[in-house]
Design a protein around this motif. Structure first.
Motif, PDB file in Angstrom:
ATOM      1  N   GLY A 234       0.818  -1.207   0.000  1.00  0.00           N
ATOM      2  CA  GLY A 234       0.000   0.000   0.000  1.00  0.00           C
ATOM      3  C   GLY A 234       0.845   1.246   0.000  1.00  0.00           C
ATOM      4  O   GLY A 234       1.617   1.485   0.937  1.00  0.00           O
ATOM      5  N   GLY A 235       0.704   2.066  -1.027  1.00  0.00           N
ATOM      6  CA  GLY A 235       1.507   3.274  -1.166  1.00  0.00           C
ATOM      7  C   GLY A 235       0.761   4.546  -0.846  1.00  0.00           C
ATOM      8  O   GLY A 235       1.111   5.618  -1.354  1.00  0.00           O
ATOM      9  N   GLU A 257       2.434  -1.133  -4.707  1.00  0.00           N
ATOM     10  CA  GLU A 257       1.284  -0.256  -4.937  1.00  0.00           C
ATOM     11  C   GLU A 257       0.638  -0.619  -6.270  1.00  0.00           C
ATOM     12  O   GLU A 257       1.331  -0.815  -7.278  1.00  0.00           O
ATOM     13  N   ARG A 262       0.380   6.530  -8.880  1.00  0.00           N
ATOM     14  CA  ARG A 262       0.895   6.666  -7.516  1.00  0.00           C
ATOM     15  C   ARG A 262       2.303   6.083  -7.415  1.00  0.00           C
ATOM     16  O   ARG A 262       3.148   6.610  -6.690  1.00  0.00           O
ATOM     17  N   CYS A 263       2.568   5.000  -8.145  1.00  0.00           N
ATOM     18  CA  CYS A 263       3.909   4.409  -8.151  1.00  0.00           C
ATOM     19  C   CYS A 263       4.945   5.411  -8.649  1.00  0.00           C
ATOM     20  O   CYS A 263       6.045   5.515  -8.092  1.00  0.00           O
ATOM     21  N   THR A 301      -2.780  -0.926   3.193  1.00  0.00           N
ATOM     22  CA  THR A 301      -3.655  -0.435   2.139  1.00  0.00           C
ATOM     23  C   THR A 301      -4.787   0.376   2.755  1.00  0.00           C
ATOM     24  O   THR A 301      -4.895   0.487   3.977  1.00  0.00           O
TER      25      THR A 301
END
Length: 447
Positions: A234-235, A257, A262-263, A301
């Motif tokens: 979870g990022g 993620e 978002r990565c 997450t």
């Protein structure tokens, strides 16, 4: 005690419920009449409908006679202005929630000092701190949090071949500005005095400037400890903050993620973390990430169900320790049965911070670290107090250590010849059974 809460959302209502259980008088402020009605149905609290950054509304809520004002709305700016106004109107202590990490970055601008706010907190940041504490076990992140990150905190192991084995603390000749805050050995943990003798295998908490600690670390150990391999699922903000903490503390961190955009955001900001575009709800992708070989797996997450499922999956793959974020309280009872070693609740973390601030006397914040028998206190030095009348070496603070103090805009590790002044804020490590006697020396006589 009178407490005013700005914001009747999930966080505000849960804090109000907790404070009511502890017999505090609570007033909840929100601009939504519907949100306040929901709170009134469940709790015996006063409510005021209006903006949290409106002086008239705050006056109606009674901030002028409150011990604490908590600004926990969903808008950072409302929280900052509301908490600042409350402080100016007479609230003894104020705390504001901040989502934007730039508000908590003191290296660019000191927002808390500018707005006169005692504490600026992020629920996600606090949760990440709690997870980091669970990974490192000895509570070092708790100390770092009190010192606002301005003092380096490191743990070293005293090797058998070190020349410091058998030496008393007073004879170590450590650089000025470096202190030993805590010693942990098989018999337990303690705050060392000058006469305490170090033993091979002791784990020591060192406090001081980074360059000073790095220079004297070789006195205790000839090689760095093995890095832990930590995989974070979870990022989001919790996972991101946890990666920041761990990559700074000699851990090999992998962050998984599922969202590609978002990565890219994470990879651009986490220079020492491996970011994987992967779905932690799929066993095949967890196997590819070598979750079973990790020392620690953290499920962080945004969904409790996903955290539980991937935590259990990580256990079946062979991961040594499993930590998870769980927001719903009704899930807490089943986690141990599912093999999850530590579950962290963001609400519980925030609740502990709030309870620590609902204190009378000079204590601003209070928390337990290490084995739970050692406390870390943030204490205001009051005019006429005993600690302001002599240098530190003449105070006779047995079973306690002044680890750092803040004066004006600076935080530093004190020297024996330093003398605290009224208006300073000290960070104190103390054994729980001696806390009251130490706190009394910071208070004004007959206060």
């Amino acid at each position: 005690m009178n407490v005013v809460i700005l914001g009747a959302g999930t966080v505000g209502s849960s804090i109000a419920e907790m404070l009511c259980r502890h017999k505090h008088n609570v007033c909840v402020v929100d601009s939504s009449r519907q949100a306040l009605s929901l709170v009134e149905e469940k709790l015996d609290v006063q409510t005021v409908c209006g903006s949290g950054c409106d002086a008239v509304t705050l006056f109606q809520a009674g901030v002028q006679t409150s011990l604490l004002c908590l600004a926990v709305t969903s808008q950072d700016e409302v929280n900052l202005v509301g908490a600042s106004l409350a402080k100016a109107m007479g609230a003894k202590r104020t705390m504001a929630r901040a989502f934007n990490p730039s508000y908590r970055d003191l290296s660019t601008f000191d927002y808390p000092r500018h707005f006169g706010i005692d504490r600026l907190l992020s629920l996600e940041h606090l949760t990440a701190l709690e997870l980091a504490r669970g990974i490192r076990m000895r509570g070092l992140h708790a100390i770092e949090n009190f010192m606002r990150g301005e003092i380096e905190v490191q743990e070293v192991a005293l090797e058998a071949n070190s020349r410091l084995v058998g030496q008393a603390v007073q004879n170590l000749n450590l650089p000025k500005g470096v202190r030993i805050g805590m010693v942990s050995r098989e018999a337990g943990e303690f705050i060392p005095t000058a006469a305490d003798v170090l033993q091979a295998g002791d784990h020591l908490v060192l406090l001081g400037a980074r360059e000073l600690i790095d220079d004297c670390r070789k006195l205790f150990e000839s090689r760095l400890p093995r890095k832990q391999n930590v995989i974070i699922a979870g990022g989001g903000e919790i996972g991101y903050n946890l990666a920041v903490f761990l990559q700074q503390k000699h851990a090999n961190v992998t962050l998984m993620e599922a969202d590609g955009e978002r990565c890219r955001f994470l990879a651009a900001r986490l220079s020492h973390t491996t970011v994987l575009h992967a779905d932690v709800t799929r066993r095949s992708e967890m196997e590819e990430a070598r979750v079973g070989k990790a020392d620690v797996f953290v499920a962080a997450t945004g969904r409790d169900e996903d955290n539980i499922v991937c935590g259990v999956e990580a256990r079946t793959l062979g991961c040594a320790r499993i930590l998870g974020v769980v927001r719903r309280p009704d899930y807490a009872n089943v986690l141990e049965k599912l093999g999850i070693d530590l579950a962290v609740s963001p609400r519980d973390v925030m609740a502990r911070q709030v309870l620590a601030m609902v204190q009378t006397g000079p204590v601003l914040l209070r928390s337990r670290i290490g084995d739970g028998e050692t406390e870390i206190l943030e204490i205001a030095v009051r005019r006429g107090s005993a600690v302001s009348k002599a240098p530190l070496h003449g105070l006779g603070l047995n079973h306690a250590l002044i680890a750092a103090f803040e004066r004006e805009q600076y935080v530093r590790v004190p020297r024996a010849e330093d003398q605290l002044q009224p208006g300073d804020v000290a960070v104190v490590l103390v054994r729980k059974q001696h806390a009251d006697s130490v706190i009394a020396q910071f208070d004004t006589p007959n206060d």
